[in-house]
Design an enzyme around this catalytic site. Structure first.
Site, short mmCIF file in Angstrom:
data_model
loop_
_atom_site.label_atom_id
_atom_site.label_comp_id
_atom_site.label_asym_id
_atom_site.label_seq_id
_atom_site.Cartn_x
_atom_site.Cartn_y
_atom_site.Cartn_z
N HIS B 277 0.83 -1.20 0.00
CA HIS B 277 0.00 0.00 0.00
C HIS B 277 0.88 1.27 0.00
CE1 HIS B 277 -3.76 2.21 1.11
NE2 HIS B 277 -2.91 3.03 1.71
N GLU B 278 1.82 1.32 0.92
CA GLU B 278 2.67 2.51 1.02
C GLU B 278 3.59 2.63 -0.20
OE1 GLU B 278 1.71 4.56 3.07
OE2 GLU B 278 0.57 3.25 4.41
N HIS B 281 1.73 4.67 -2.67
CA HIS B 281 1.83 6.11 -2.38
C HIS B 281 3.19 6.65 -2.80
CE1 HIS B 281 -1.90 6.93 -0.29
NE2 HIS B 281 -1.70 6.00 0.63
N GLU B 307 -4.79 7.95 -2.73
CA GLU B 307 -5.28 6.68 -2.20
C GLU B 307 -5.55 5.69 -3.34
OE1 GLU B 307 -5.01 6.51 0.96
OE2 GLU B 307 -5.93 4.57 1.38
#
Lengths: 517, 517
Positions: B277-278, B281, B307
């Site tokens: 997930h990160e 980003h 997001e």
């Protein structure tokens, strides 16, 4: 909120003293940020981000510099130093004001344009030095060194000085230090060290050191270093241990003082004694009075006194026989194969082995000060127009032969070895020898105050030792000038006899020397 | 050097445009420092230093804030927005100026005294919320929430708004987002998700998940996460991976974007999917055009679009069956005992198991948007005076029952679970559902452009996927507003059909659902 961004905390309904204290507190915040940027850059910041990172460092540095010479700062200094006002200030404010005034003058006396030129000269010199060192060719570096010396000579005339012009440079890192003091002390020290070294060289039964350089896994070294830091009393809630290329300790704030080290898989001593060294620096910063938080006084009082604290722990504790009586069994457990069959005496003699070598940063306790004295003599000669720059390499080699009995076969290992001059750092080298001298002189008093010193070390009871250092030296921060501190703590001025006696006693025993009559 | 410390780079012999660009570049340096302070505080800064650290953060924040509303900034805005001047600016300067002007107005329209009061209200609310949550007692938090809402309502009137007052809050993190858009999209999404969820609940043959929660050593998880990041294409010369309590990705500068994660010894998924997930980003920030460096445009264009990038990688890659065809054998090697005898299909169904639960941050892909829609409806109601604060807990529980079919038995797991409101964050929640919607809508286009998408994923050939995202979305940074970006990339406005189709197809297969006629 003030619109300039410079003095947002300063309000008119406060006294000038209060506003001054808020103003310098903001400056300490900028310094904390600069220190964090430095720490991060050297402990793992991704390399491709460093170019942009340098811009951020530049911006914060410029902001801090601008605050040190701003019209607000000038107004604070002018108003608060007026006689009646000055008397009414708290002692801390008075000292902080002195500090701010000294910095103001240091920063404003050099014309800005000239300083900007100098920054470029310095950058070019650093690059040239790297090439020169790689190619072991002094002629590449000499013209840059000449410019650096010329600029610094001009700065000295802008700043002014008392006695010897080189005093102005000594004062930058060691306030109050002078050529008079150093000439006197270094002359005795040099003579005695050369004599002791010669006796050591002639001694029979040199220590065996080969076993020191066996493999010691870095993971195990990490564990060992953390274990020892805890035993010494480093508080991991007020610091952390990381790895870097050129180790340092870094104060971010009074309750966050970090240590860095580096590990060599085939030389565990490098990490171990490096860590203990930086612990000594960190402990100083961690013990400064909390009344000084938020002022520029909340740091060690000079480079030399700082170095005395790191060297005390590294050399006088970490290379102490009683220390290893306690910790040698523990060390063995971290790497049993390496120390199997090595008795503690053999180990102790090995880690204290003396060997003249070309490189200052690799030198042992006995030869190290001679490396420094050599550099001091050259710097002093340069700033007194007594040495030609073209003579430097030969002069270096002559002194190496005279003091240590060895001559480097190239300039990379000789006059080009240190980065200091290429970065315009003149006057700093003496700090490293001062560290030994101060440490030994403080130690003499400590041994009188703590008669159970040996017992404490052997039992890893470092509390009385830390307390003594904290209350006697650390707590004062920059509230006491280094010369005053030394006099108050030891009752005398700088005196090389303490270091000489310490070294003669220690190495006399290790090398079975007969006492010199 | 200017004496105020605010604008040291700004010189009079440059054009106003050049001076403006230097001025905002300094602001990005302050932001880099703030981000480093945040990162350091959350990845291992010693805890006893945090109180003084907070002062440094305050000083730098104040300096950046002061620059955003300074007289210099006002002069830049006034001069450069004049019609002729504005036309002559580069497109990047024009957009940066727009951004600076918007921020100037946001910061200056609220009276400073009122904002200072609000900061205190918010601090007290955070403390009260912590107690309220611990004691599961909404009445402790309600008066604080009331004040926060009241202040924000006033801020909305200061700022002004178009259409619905809640639009002013939505616009803060998602420029151009409105109640009109969200009402339309969320209505469809909610209906379809509840229906799909009900069919999943009734499905036979639920996945077995117990094996997911066996012991997986954290050292091995660290290795696994680094390995996967490298496979995904994270460049460790432009970032690093650290551990923290609440994971985040953090841009320090365009070439230094760091990832943090946390490991749970008995739930390897937590670290693994958190890291992916990160990574999503971070990849966004790493791919922004280098022409935007030094401007506030060199960041993702909105919280929702950001997001979408993290969720695309976490859900649409990391929970993709083809991804595990490639990586399941590798995963097994890091913890063989755990996955022995578990076939890939079983593994794939397990990590995609759907289960309504009380806590938003633990929710699966299918139920997550319903948690968000619930919060959106409550926030919108509050800022339109349609909901009484005293009704919040009951309303929360009713909606949980209606959307997810479960009712929390205490308020800690209900209305008090999120910290957002206690920190005065209103209007942010929709970003999390927008992320899913955008991700699915972008994905539809990507699948058309990259017809070999499945093949790429199965072969861990992420280059075409990263390139597509970089060139289509990332490179623009804040040069394109989120609504414009969506329209340009996908040819349509926000459309929930893409997410619905994606979820129906995926979970229809996992749960063997018959297609809904």
């Amino acid at each position: 909120m003030n619109q300039t961004g410079g003095v947002s905390l300063v309000q008119t309904n406060r006294s000038t003293e209060e506003n001054f204290l808020l103003y310098i507190r903001e400056m300490t915040h900028l310094q904390e940020v600069l220190n964090l940027l430095f720490w991060d850059t050297r402990t793992g910041a991704p390399k491709n981000g460093l170019e942009l990172r340098a811009e951020a460092v530049g911006t914060i540095s410029a902001k801090k510099f601008a605050m040190s010479i701003s019209t607000e700062m000038k107004a604070f200094i002018d108003e608060l130093t007026q006689c009646n006002n000055f008397q009414e200030l708290s002692p801390i404010t008075r000292k902080a004001l002195e500090h701010a005034k000294k910095e103001y003058e240091l920063h404003t006396k050099i014309p800005m344009e000239e300083y900007k030129e100098y920054v470029i000269v310095r950058e070019n010199a650093s690059k040239a030095w790297e090439v020169a060192k790689k190619e072991s060719d002094y002629s590449i570096f000499q013209p840059h060194l000449e410019k650096l010396v010329t600029y610094n000579k001009r700065f000295i005339t802008y700043w002014g000085y008392q006695g010897n012009p080189y005093n102005a440079l000594l004062d930058l890192q060691n306030p109050g230090m002078t050529v008079d003091i150093l000439d006197r002390v270094f002359a005795t020290l040099k003579k005695k060290l050369i004599s002791l070294l010669n006796r050591v060289k002639e001694a029979k039964g040199k220590p065996t050191t080969t076993f020191l350089f066996e493999r010691f896994s870095i993971a195990k070294q990490r564990d060992l270093n953390r274990y020892l830091l805890k035993e010494l009393g480093y508080d991991f809630d007020r610091g952390r241990l990381d790895e870097t290329v050129h180790p340092f300790a870094m104060e971010l704030n009074r309750n966050d003082v970090r240590i860095t080290t580096r590990y060599d898989e085939f030389d565990f001593k490098s990490g171990l004694f490096g860590t203990i060294h930086e612990f000594g620096h960190a402990l100083y910063e961690l013990n400064i009075s909390d009344e000084l938080i938020g002022t520029p006084l909340c740091n060690g009082t000079s480079a030399g006194i700082h170095e005395s604290q790191s060297l005390f722990w590294e050399k006088m504790i970490g290379l102490n026989k009683n220390f290893w009586k306690r910790f040698y069994p523990a060390l063995k457990q971290y790497n049993p194969d390496q120390f199997n069959g090595v008795e503690i005496d053999e180990f102790y003699r090995a880690i204290n082995s003396v060997q003249p070598s070309f490189i200052r940063v690799e030198a042992d306790e006995l030869t190290y000060p001679l490396h420094v004295i050599l550099r001091y003599e050259i710097e002093k000669g340069l700033f007194n127009n007594e040495i030609e720059l073209s003579d430097l390499p030969d002069l270096w080699n002559q002194k190496m032969e005279e003091y240590l009995g060895i001559t480097p076969d190239n300039h990379e290992k000789g006059v080009l070895q240190d980065m200091h001059w290429s970065a315009g750092m003149f006057g700093l080298f003496p700090s490293y020898a001062l560290g030994y001298l101060y440490a030994a002189q403080f130690r003499s008093v400590m041994l009188k105050d703590l008669i159970e010193f040996d017992h404490f070390v052997e039992n890893a009871n470092f509390i009385p030792i830390r307390e003594w250092l904290a209350q006697t030296i650390h707590v004062h921060g920059k509230m006491k000038e280094p010369n005053d501190l030394l006099l108050e703590v030891t009752g005398e001025e700088l005196n090389p006899d303490h270091l000489i006696a310490y070294l003669e006693q220690k190495y006399g025993e290790i090398y079975n020397l007969e006492s010199e009559s």
